[in-house]
Design a protein around this motif. Structure first.
Motif, mmCIF file in Angstrom:
data_model
loop_
_atom_site.group_PDB
_atom_site.id
_atom_site.type_symbol
_atom_site.label_atom_id
_atom_site.label_comp_id
_atom_site.label_asym_id
_atom_site.label_seq_id
_atom_site.Cartn_x
_atom_site.Cartn_y
_atom_site.Cartn_z
ATOM 1 N N ASN A 152 0.860 -1.184 0.000
ATOM 2 C CA ASN A 152 0.000 0.000 0.000
ATOM 3 C C ASN A 152 0.899 1.238 0.000
ATOM 4 O OD1 ASN A 152 0.847 0.449 2.679
ATOM 5 N ND2 ASN A 152 -1.018 -0.399 3.568
ATOM 6 N N ALA A 153 0.296 2.420 0.015
ATOM 7 C CA ALA A 153 1.072 3.655 -0.091
ATOM 8 C C ALA A 153 2.004 3.882 1.094
ATOM 9 C CB ALA A 153 0.126 4.847 -0.237
ATOM 10 N N ARG A 154 1.754 3.212 2.227
ATOM 11 C CA ARG A 154 2.626 3.332 3.400
ATOM 12 C C ARG A 154 3.762 2.313 3.378
ATOM 13 N NH1 ARG A 154 -2.507 3.590 4.957
ATOM 14 N NH2 ARG A 154 -2.521 1.472 5.785
ATOM 15 N N GLY A 155 3.826 1.481 2.335
ATOM 16 C CA GLY A 155 4.889 0.486 2.243
ATOM 17 C C GLY A 155 4.620 -0.774 3.035
ATOM 18 N N GLU A 156 3.366 -0.990 3.391
ATOM 19 C CA GLU A 156 2.981 -2.197 4.118
ATOM 20 C C GLU A 156 2.540 -3.269 3.132
ATOM 21 O OE1 GLU A 156 1.157 0.301 7.922
ATOM 22 O OE2 GLU A 156 -0.124 -0.216 6.217
ATOM 23 N N SER A 157 2.851 -4.515 3.416
ATOM 24 C CA SER A 157 2.459 -5.620 2.545
ATOM 25 C C SER A 157 0.945 -5.779 2.549
ATOM 26 C CB SER A 157 3.114 -6.913 3.017
ATOM 27 O OG SER A 157 2.624 -8.002 2.235
ATOM 28 N N ILE A 158 0.377 -5.914 1.349
ATOM 29 C CA ILE A 158 -1.062 -6.177 1.221
ATOM 30 C C ILE A 158 -1.304 -7.471 0.448
ATOM 31 C CG2 ILE A 158 -1.786 -3.781 1.484
ATOM 32 C CD1 ILE A 158 -2.009 -3.668 -1.617
ATOM 33 N N GLY A 159 -0.246 -8.292 0.322
ATOM 34 C CA GLY A 159 -0.386 -9.564 -0.377
ATOM 35 C C GLY A 159 0.760 -9.793 -1.336
ATOM 36 N N THR A 160 0.601 -10.810 -2.166
ATOM 37 C CA THR A 160 1.605 -11.124 -3.174
ATOM 38 C C THR A 160 0.907 -11.374 -4.501
ATOM 39 O OG1 THR A 160 1.568 -13.518 -2.800
ATOM 40 C CG2 THR A 160 3.092 -12.222 -1.433
ATOM 41 N N ALA A 161 1.698 -11.373 -5.563
ATOM 42 C CA ALA A 161 1.180 -11.687 -6.897
ATOM 43 C C ALA A 161 2.294 -12.337 -7.695
ATOM 44 C CB ALA A 161 0.695 -10.415 -7.597
ATOM 45 N N PRO A 162 1.944 -13.164 -8.672
ATOM 46 C CA PRO A 162 2.985 -13.757 -9.521
ATOM 47 C C PRO A 162 3.748 -12.670 -10.274
ATOM 48 C CG PRO A 162 0.879 -14.878 -9.827
ATOM 49 C CD PRO A 162 0.604 -13.645 -9.017
ATOM 50 N N LYS A 163 5.077 -12.736 -10.235
ATOM 51 C CA LYS A 163 5.897 -11.737 -10.922
ATOM 52 C C LYS A 163 5.535 -11.652 -12.397
ATOM 53 C CE LYS A 163 10.641 -10.564 -12.098
ATOM 54 N NZ LYS A 163 12.049 -10.961 -12.022
ATOM 55 N N ALA A 164 5.243 -12.789 -13.001
ATOM 56 C CA ALA A 164 4.961 -12.827 -14.434
ATOM 57 C C ALA A 164 3.709 -12.037 -14.807
ATOM 58 C CB ALA A 164 4.819 -14.280 -14.898
ATOM 59 N N THR A 165 2.826 -11.756 -13.837
ATOM 60 C CA THR A 165 1.578 -11.065 -14.155
ATOM 61 C C THR A 165 1.533 -9.629 -13.645
ATOM 62 O OG1 THR A 165 0.464 -11.748 -12.106
ATOM 63 C CG2 THR A 165 0.343 -13.270 -13.970
ATOM 64 N N VAL A 166 2.547 -9.185 -12.935
ATOM 65 C CA VAL A 166 2.479 -7.889 -12.255
ATOM 66 C C VAL A 166 2.718 -6.704 -13.187
ATOM 67 C CG1 VAL A 166 3.657 -6.440 -10.548
ATOM 68 C CG2 VAL A 166 2.992 -8.757 -9.965
ATOM 69 N N HIS A 167 3.675 -6.801 -14.082
ATOM 70 C CA HIS A 167 4.066 -5.639 -14.878
ATOM 71 C C HIS A 167 3.201 -5.506 -16.133
ATOM 72 C CE1 HIS A 167 7.647 -6.628 -12.446
ATOM 73 N NE2 HIS A 167 7.744 -5.323 -12.362
ATOM 74 N N GLY A 168 2.480 -4.377 -16.200
ATOM 75 C CA GLY A 168 1.627 -4.073 -17.333
ATOM 76 C C GLY A 168 1.245 -2.614 -17.288
ATOM 77 N N ALA A 169 0.117 -2.274 -17.873
ATOM 78 C CA ALA A 169 -0.324 -0.882 -17.906
ATOM 79 C C ALA A 169 -0.791 -0.387 -16.535
ATOM 80 C CB ALA A 169 -1.439 -0.720 -18.937
ATOM 81 N N ASP A 170 -1.229 -1.312 -15.684
ATOM 82 C CA ASP A 170 -1.720 -0.946 -14.351
ATOM 83 C C ASP A 170 -0.909 -1.651 -13.266
ATOM 84 O OD1 ASP A 170 -3.930 0.721 -15.171
ATOM 85 O OD2 ASP A 170 -4.879 -1.115 -15.894
ATOM 86 N N THR A 171 0.396 -1.590 -13.355
ATOM 87 C CA THR A 171 1.271 -2.274 -12.404
ATOM 88 C C THR A 171 0.996 -1.791 -10.985
ATOM 89 O OG1 THR A 171 2.974 -2.468 -14.098
ATOM 90 C CG2 THR A 171 3.686 -2.723 -11.801
ATOM 91 N N PRO A 172 0.667 -2.711 -10.073
ATOM 92 C CA PRO A 172 0.455 -2.299 -8.687
ATOM 93 C C PRO A 172 1.780 -1.965 -8.010
ATOM 94 C CG PRO A 172 0.312 -4.682 -8.868
ATOM 95 C CD PRO A 172 0.469 -4.156 -10.264
ATOM 96 N N LEU A 173 1.717 -1.121 -6.989
ATOM 97 C CA LEU A 173 2.903 -0.794 -6.205
ATOM 98 C C LEU A 173 3.433 -2.073 -5.559
ATOM 99 C CD1 LEU A 173 4.744 1.474 -5.095
ATOM 100 C CD2 LEU A 173 3.151 1.653 -3.162
#
Length: 193
Positions: A11-32
């Motif tokens: 989240n915006a405070r740098g706290e973990s809010i979960g995980t996601a597969p690296k292969a799916t993270v980078h795109g037009a709406d890449t989450p922080l």
């Protein structure tokens, strides 16, 4: 990268809010998400630059700092630096030290792919020559830190957008990268502590 490698979402405070597969993270709406950058130096204070492999999803073939990556869930950024130095460059560092604990950036590639990272920056010193892994690295070169900083500041060196932002912050730590004082780990994003 294994097909199931996961990144830590923030989240915006740098706290973990979960995980996601690296292969799916980078795109037009890449989450922080959590990442790291490391600048490797030799005993003379030269910095090791690496060129990203041409098949990388983000910034393929672009010159950048020594090594970048993502801590795995439960792994500290310093541990991730050690792991990726070995995997990408065949290097073992004498020490991995935190320099810029709160660095974060967002950058957009020409194709719309976004990087969106809280990315603590580390320094490592090595006394051996790199053995680049061609799956990760397209080339390497050593460069005197002063020359590197000058060329980045003057736009004389085509370099990754994160390095463009990191280098002035590192230069503010002093002219000799081997004498920079490490930062306080308490300043890291909570998910990286």
């Amino acid at each position: 990268m294994t097909h199931d490698e996961r990144v830590v979402l923030l989240n915006a405070r740098g706290e973990s809010i979960g995980t996601a597969p690296k292969a799916t993270v980078h795109g037009a709406d890449t989450p922080l998400h959590l990442a790291f950058s490391c600048y490797v130096f030799d005993p003379e204070g030269r910095v090791l630059l690496s060129r990203r492999a041409s098949h990388k999803l983000t910034w393929p073939g672009v010159w950048t700092n020594s090594v970048c990556g993502h801590p795995l869930p439960g792994e500290s950024p310093a541990e991730a630096v050690t792991r990726r130095l070995s995997h990408e460059l065949g290097l073992t560092a004498h020490a991995v030290e935190l320099m810029l604990p709160a660095f974060a950036y967002r950058a957009v590639m020409e194709d719309g792919t976004v990087e969106n990272e809280m990315c603590p920056v580390y320094r490592a010193v090595v006394s051996e020559e790199p053995r680049p892994n061609p799956d990760e690295v397209g080339g390497v070169r050593w460069m005197p830190w002063k020359d590197f900083g000058h060329d980045v500041a003057g736009g004389l060196l085509a370099i990754s957008p994160w390095a463009v932002e990191q280098v002035p912050q590192l230069e503010a730590l002093g002219p000799d990268p081997l004498t920079w004082a490490p930062a306080d780990p308490a300043e890291l994003p909570p998910a990286a502590r």
